[in-house]
Structure formats: structure tokens, C-alpha cells
Design a protein around this motif. Structure first.
Motif, short mmCIF file in Angstrom:
data_model
loop_
_atom_site.label_atom_id
_atom_site.label_comp_id
_atom_site.label_asym_id
_atom_site.label_seq_id
_atom_site.Cartn_x
_atom_site.Cartn_y
_atom_site.Cartn_z
N ASP A 72 8.33 -0.49 0.50
CA ASP A 72 8.59 0.94 0.42
C ASP A 72 7.74 1.77 1.38
O ASP A 72 8.00 2.95 1.58
N ASP A 157 5.22 5.78 4.92
CA ASP A 157 5.41 6.66 3.77
C ASP A 157 4.11 6.69 2.95
O ASP A 157 3.82 5.76 2.20
N ALA A 160 4.54 6.58 -0.86
CA ALA A 160 4.78 5.22 -1.36
C ALA A 160 3.47 4.45 -1.43
O ALA A 160 3.28 3.62 -2.34
#
Length: 354
Positions: A72, A157, A160
């Protein structure tokens, strides 16, 4: 003090407290972590552990729990190293496969073989950087040596990452790390009584993965088998052959598969190499999404190895250190092109001096 100016590797007996480690690091923040640890008789994992509560946090190290969340993060940099070589790949951690003995990440760019028994300590680390906080996930083995690291990039990210840290945070947030002795490298092992069997069964292999099972059965190891079998199965090359292979592949546009690893992780580059840059003892590949940093002066032996498979010969160039440790393996990349150009390049490499 050792002849190179470093403190001998005292490991867990170094007697340096985490607070002292932090003070020493504050006085010398720019030295590479691995070099800093060696200078002070530490393992790198002990240095990172000392920063728990000061930019580092202990998290669950098992890849079954770590890797699905790493996916992720998006585009990151994966780093794996041994004593003589560092491989760095940009990409996404996709297509994770667990397993009882070995695990895999089979992403388009991030390609890993993982051996979870060596993933003993893991940390989420935030350090100051020139362009803002520098975030990473760092995994170490029982000896406190780095197994694998993941660095966030500007495209990654961060939310994440924060979710991963919250999900995998461990109750134990100790800033000390007890480490085991390093396992010595096994030198070349030859069983002369089994040489005929080695050559016979080598010639009848249908898959490269059969090789290590074969040499283990015959009470040998990889390097010992190469020395014992000799040409045409294994041809000793000049120690400059790795540099020659990288430069030749870059010049001729030959895609490669390059394997670099340690006991806990093997990272693989599949594709072209373009920019080969020597810097002192280092041989570097400096491509936009792939970097390799190889200590050329650590290479003691290089072998061109021919293993039969159902798809034809799998020819590799493999480099070893003076203690017998495998540094890296290079194969032709078969996905996009037949191996003819690779095989021809290997055939031009000069043999080792007698």
C-alpha cells in the motif's frame, strides 16, 4: 583497534549503552550507518535499536504481516545487501506469496526471495533529511545485520506508512538489542570421491533449482562444486569479468538478471543496465530505477557456469569473495529476448590466470 582503524566487532559484548550510542551518533550523524556501527564495535541493528523512542519504533518483522501492508506504500525503494554488494530497486511490492520455508514478492520491478527465519527484528525509522523526514522500514537478522530495507520516496503514500506502523507496532519497544554471533561463511567444500557423480548428474539437470540439492547430497557446496567440476560446466574467469559483463551488456543492450542477497533475502533486477560508473574500488550501475554498488576489490573468484535446463543452457557469471561468500550472480534475461547475445558475451570473457 583493527588495522583498518575500526574497533573489532564486539557485538553484544561491546558494553556501549543505547544512550551512549545516541550521543556518539549525534556527534557523527553523516557516516553511513553500517560504517558507524563497525567503527564502534556494534551491529547495525543495535544502532537502529538505540534510536527507539528517538525516531525509530519496533514493528513486527514477519513478511507475512509486513509485505501486504508494504504494497500500500506505492512506489518505494527496495535495498538488499551483503558484505560486498548493494542492490537498490524502485517499484511497488506486489504479488506477495507466503510459504512455510520461503516467501516471494513477484512485482514487475520489485522481485524478492525471502527466508523469514532470518527476519528477526524490524523497525520503522524516521530521520531528518534535506527534503523533509526520511522514512524507512528496516529488517535485521539475529546477528543484527541488515536483511532488507524499504525507503519511502516522494511518490510514496505516507498515510499508508502511518497505518502500517500503527498496525505492526510491537508492545516491546526496548532500545537495546541482544545479538547472536555471525555465522561463519562456509569455504569451498569438495568431495573428490563424488566427482564423477557430480558431473554425471549435473549434465542431466532439467532445472537450475536442482543444483543446490545435488551438491548438498554429495557433501559439497556451490563454490566447491564449481572448482571440482571445471570446464565446460564451470570456467574460472578473470576477476575483472563482472565489470566486463556489465559494460558489455550496457554497450550491446543485453538485458540481465542480477541476483544480490544475504541469508534472509535475495533481490533481483531483471532488465537492462545502462550507466556503468566506476568510483575507486566500487563498480556502480546508476540507472533511474536501479542502482548496484559492487566492491570490485572484494572479488576473489569469478565463474562462468553452465547448467542444463528444459529451456536450454542457463549460463551465469558468479562472483565470490576471498572467504567463499557468494557476492552476486548474473544471468541473461530471457523474458524479452533469447539468450544468444548473453551467451556470446560470456564466451568472450577472459579466463583466470593459471
Amino acid at each position: 583497534m583493527a588495522p583498518d582503524g575500526t574497533t573489532p566487532d564486539a557485538g553484544p559484548e561491546s558494553g556501549i549503552t543505547p544512550a551512549t550510542i545516541r550521543d556518539l551518533r549525534a556527534a557523527d550523524p553523516k557516516m553511513r550507518a553500517r560504517d558507524f556501527a563497525a567503527r564502534h564495535g556494534l551491529r547495525e541493528g543495535q544502532l537502529v535499536a538505540a534510536m527507539v523512542g528517538h525516531g525509530a519504533l519496533r514493528i513486527d518483522a514477519h513478511p507475512d504481516r509486513l509485505m501486504p501492508l508494504v504494497h500500500d506504500l506505492g512506489d518505494v525503494m527496495a535495498l538488499t545487501r551483503n558484505e560486498s554488494c548493494v542492490i537498490e530497486k524502485r517499484g511497488i511490492y506486489g504479488d506477495y506469496h507466503g510459504g512455510p520455508h520461503a516467501q516471494m514478492v513477484l512485482g514487475e520491478e520489485i522481485d524478492l526471495r525471502i527466508f523469514a527465519q532470518h527476519w528477526r527484528h524490524a523497525f520503522a525509522v524516521t530521520e531528518p533529511g534535506e527534503e523533509g523526514p526520511k522514512r524507512s522500514l528496516q529488517v535485521f537478522d539475529a546477528a543484527g545485520d541488515a536483511v532488507h530495507k524499504i525507503y519511502l520516496k516522494p511518490e510514496s503514500d505516507v498515510a499508508a506508512y502511518d497505518r502500517l506502523v500503527a498496525a505492526l507496532r510491537l508492545p516491546d519497544q526496548s532500545d537495546a538489542m541482544a545479538v547472536d554471533p555471525r555465522r561463519p561463511v562456509e569455504p569451498a567444500k569438495i568431495n573428490s570421491d563424488k566427482l564423477d557423480i557430480l558431473r554425471d548428474e549435473w549434465g542431466r539437470m532439467t532445472d537450475t533449482h536442482q543444483f543446490l540439492r545435488l551438491v548438498s547430497k554429495l557433501k559439497m557446496n556451490r563454490l566447491g562444486a564449481y572448482r571440482a567440476a571445471g570446464a565446460p560446466m564451470a570456467r574460472a574467469l578473470d576477476t575483472g569479468a563482472v565489470n566486463a559483463v556489465l559494460e558489455g551488456a550496457a554497450r550491446d543492450g543485453i538485458p540481465l538478471m542480477i541476483f544480490v542477497g544475504n541469508a534472509g533475502c535475495i533481490e533481483i533486477h531483471g532488465g537492462p543496465v545502462e550507466k556503468i560508473v566506476p568510483m575507486g574500488p566500487w563498480i556502480n550501475v546508476l540507472d533511474p530505477r536501479f542502482n548496484l554498488h559492487l566492491r570490485g576489490d572484494h572479488i576473489a573468484e569469478v565463474w562462468a557456469v553452465d547448467k542444463p535446463t528444459q529451456r536450454g543452457p542457463a549460463i551465469s557469471v558468479e562472483a565470490f569473495a576471498a572467504d567463499g561468500a557468494l557476492i552476486l550472480q548474473i544471468f541473461g534475461y530471457r523474458k524479452d529476448a533469447p539468450p544468444d547475445a548473453w551467451n556470446a558475451l560470456v564466451a568472450t570473457l577472459p579466463g583466470a590466470a593459471a
